[in-house]
Design an enzyme around this catalytic site. Sequence first.
Site, PDB file in Angstrom:
ATOM      1  N   ASP A  89      85.752  46.371  20.759  1.00 50.27           N
ATOM      2  CA  ASP A  89      85.344  47.638  20.574  1.00 50.27           C
ATOM      3  C   ASP A  89      85.132  48.016  19.238  1.00 50.27           C
ATOM      4  O   ASP A  89      85.630  47.330  18.264  1.00 50.27           O
ATOM      5  CB  ASP A  89      85.764  48.411  21.820  1.00 50.27           C
ATOM      6  CG  ASP A  89      87.241  49.207  21.293  1.00 50.27           C
ATOM      7  OD1 ASP A  89      87.586  48.307  20.220  1.00 50.27           O
ATOM      8  OD2 ASP A  89      87.790  49.549  22.145  1.00 50.27           O
ATOM      9  N   ASP A 263      84.561  46.178  31.601  1.00 51.76           N
ATOM     10  CA  ASP A 263      85.825  45.956  31.096  1.00 51.76           C
ATOM     11  C   ASP A 263      86.751  47.183  31.801  1.00 51.76           C
ATOM     12  O   ASP A 263      86.264  48.401  32.214  1.00 51.76           O
ATOM     13  CB  ASP A 263      86.179  46.023  29.724  1.00 51.76           C
ATOM     14  CG  ASP A 263      85.942  47.271  29.129  1.00 51.76           C
ATOM     15  OD1 ASP A 263      84.930  47.898  29.015  1.00 51.76           O
ATOM     16  OD2 ASP A 263      86.943  48.274  28.879  1.00 51.76           O
ATOM     17  N   CYS A 301      94.378  35.605  49.072  1.00 51.07           N
ATOM     18  CA  CYS A 301      94.253  35.338  47.508  1.00 51.07           C
ATOM     19  C   CYS A 301      95.293  34.080  47.332  1.00 51.07           C
ATOM     20  O   CYS A 301      96.171  33.917  47.932  1.00 51.07           O
ATOM     21  CB  CYS A 301      94.952  36.668  46.998  1.00 51.07           C
ATOM     22  SG  CYS A 301      95.159  36.537  44.991  1.00 51.07           S
ATOM     23  N   CYS A 303      96.611  33.657  44.171  1.00 51.13           N
ATOM     24  CA  CYS A 303      97.204  33.723  43.029  1.00 51.13           C
ATOM     25  C   CYS A 303      98.725  33.390  42.896  1.00 51.13           C
ATOM     26  O   CYS A 303      99.395  33.204  44.143  1.00 51.13           O
ATOM     27  CB  CYS A 303      97.050  35.115  42.390  1.00 51.13           C
ATOM     28  SG  CYS A 303      98.404  36.291  43.132  1.00 51.13           S
ATOM     29  N   CYS A 306     100.742  35.622  45.358  1.00 51.26           N
ATOM     30  CA  CYS A 306     100.476  35.389  46.894  1.00 51.26           C
ATOM     31  C   CYS A 306     100.734  34.224  47.278  1.00 51.26           C
ATOM     32  O   CYS A 306     100.975  34.033  48.420  1.00 51.26           O
ATOM     33  CB  CYS A 306      98.996  35.905  47.047  1.00 51.26           C
ATOM     34  SG  CYS A 306      98.613  37.593  46.771  1.00 51.26           S
ATOM     35  N   HIS A 332      98.279  39.540  40.013  1.00 51.27           N
ATOM     36  CA  HIS A 332      97.278  39.510  41.162  1.00 51.27           C
ATOM     37  C   HIS A 332      96.218  40.342  41.182  1.00 51.27           C
ATOM     38  O   HIS A 332      95.050  40.034  41.602  1.00 51.27           O
ATOM     39  CB  HIS A 332      98.173  40.040  42.471  1.00 51.27           C
ATOM     40  CG  HIS A 332      97.246  40.573  43.602  1.00 51.27           C
ATOM     41  ND1 HIS A 332      97.090  39.297  44.390  1.00 51.27           N
ATOM     42  CD2 HIS A 332      97.085  41.795  43.993  1.00 51.27           C
ATOM     43  CE1 HIS A 332      96.068  40.179  45.426  1.00 51.27           C
ATOM     44  NE2 HIS A 332      96.115  41.337  45.200  1.00 51.27           N
TER      45      HIS A 332
HETATM   46 ZN   LIG Z   1      97.293  37.612  44.682  1.00 48.99          ZN
END
Ligand SMILES: [Zn+2]
Length: 369
Positions: A89, A263, A301, A303, A306, A332
């Site tokens: 930015d 963002d 999920c 990730c 998880c 996550h």
């Molecule tokens: Zn997750």
Amino acid sequence: MHFEVTATDGAARAGVLRTAHGDVPTPVFMPVGTKATVKSLHPDEVSEAGAHILLANTYHLHFRPGEQLVAELGGLHAFMGWNGPILTDSGGFQVFSLRDTITAVDDEGVTFRSVYDGTAARFTPESVARIQAQLGSDIAMCLDVCPPAGVSAREAEEAVRLTTLWATRQREAPHASGQLVFGIAQGGSDRELRTRSIAELTGLDFDGYALGGLSVGEPRPEMLDTVGWAAPLLPAEKPRYFMGIGDPEGILEVIARGVDMFDCVLPTRLGRTGTALTSHGRLNLRNAQFMRDPRPLDERCSCPACTRFSRAYIRHLVNQQELLGLRLLSLHNLRHLLDLTAGARAAIQAGRLADFIANALAGDAREPQ
Ligand SMILES: [Zn+2]
């Protein structure tokens, strides 16, 4: 061409943004690495979560550690160990959101006190172009004047005037090799001002355009209404960036209105407060109901949190302020928003974005399980 729209669904677009450090599939969520780090995460973890491009803050890097030092160490990509695309930015948002630190705004630039040590500092279109050139980002943003919602008509109009004046000068300033430069349209939710700002900026022919000065305190319906009529005023063949939105509903609603990039610090900030974004709404892990909950944060999920850890364990980490708790929640939440954006992209390509959004928001509105 550095940008190509490959599919549309209503006003929504899927495409590819080409940068000096690789291609970015759009729509794209850009995790924020304020101080050249996405807080608590290794760059490989950010990449494995599905991130294609990061945002870094010119304001903060200018003061700590300084663009000269970053340049001496090979530029921002080498310095932070991230070889993918980076957008910086301009620093304008930080300066104008820390309004108490501003000491003067004139046609040449803005004078303010550093938030780090109070010393006098000045940003001009030329200086923020130079800082971003030294950082070596793939996309540089123009210095703009971003007033909060609710300012007087005179102040809003002055913000548009200065934003165009500065964009004109920054367009001519030297940039890093291969660096794209985006203009930022201001004008709040005022149709006449916003239309004028977009017309003036698109007349300067930037590589992309941001809708700035939204999501700054105005009611969300007003913000979404503005995006709905303002986004189509931007050139169809250039990327469109909505600055500072990152909640699941907000992301989907701006994608539906033709925004390609956005963002937000939300995924890591929520992580630090013990909150998980899931396909059935937000979970506050501090809540006692999760004390003996053996389930993952979100069974849909995949990730690193998880696939291995229970809500009960993460709740324990959060309550004990263990660093791993913060890291797992950040990983996550990042994955959740990146998966959501990738899902929206696939839905646009399949021509079923409306169904995708309805399903996602129905889950988001359900009572947390
Ligand atoms: Zn997750």
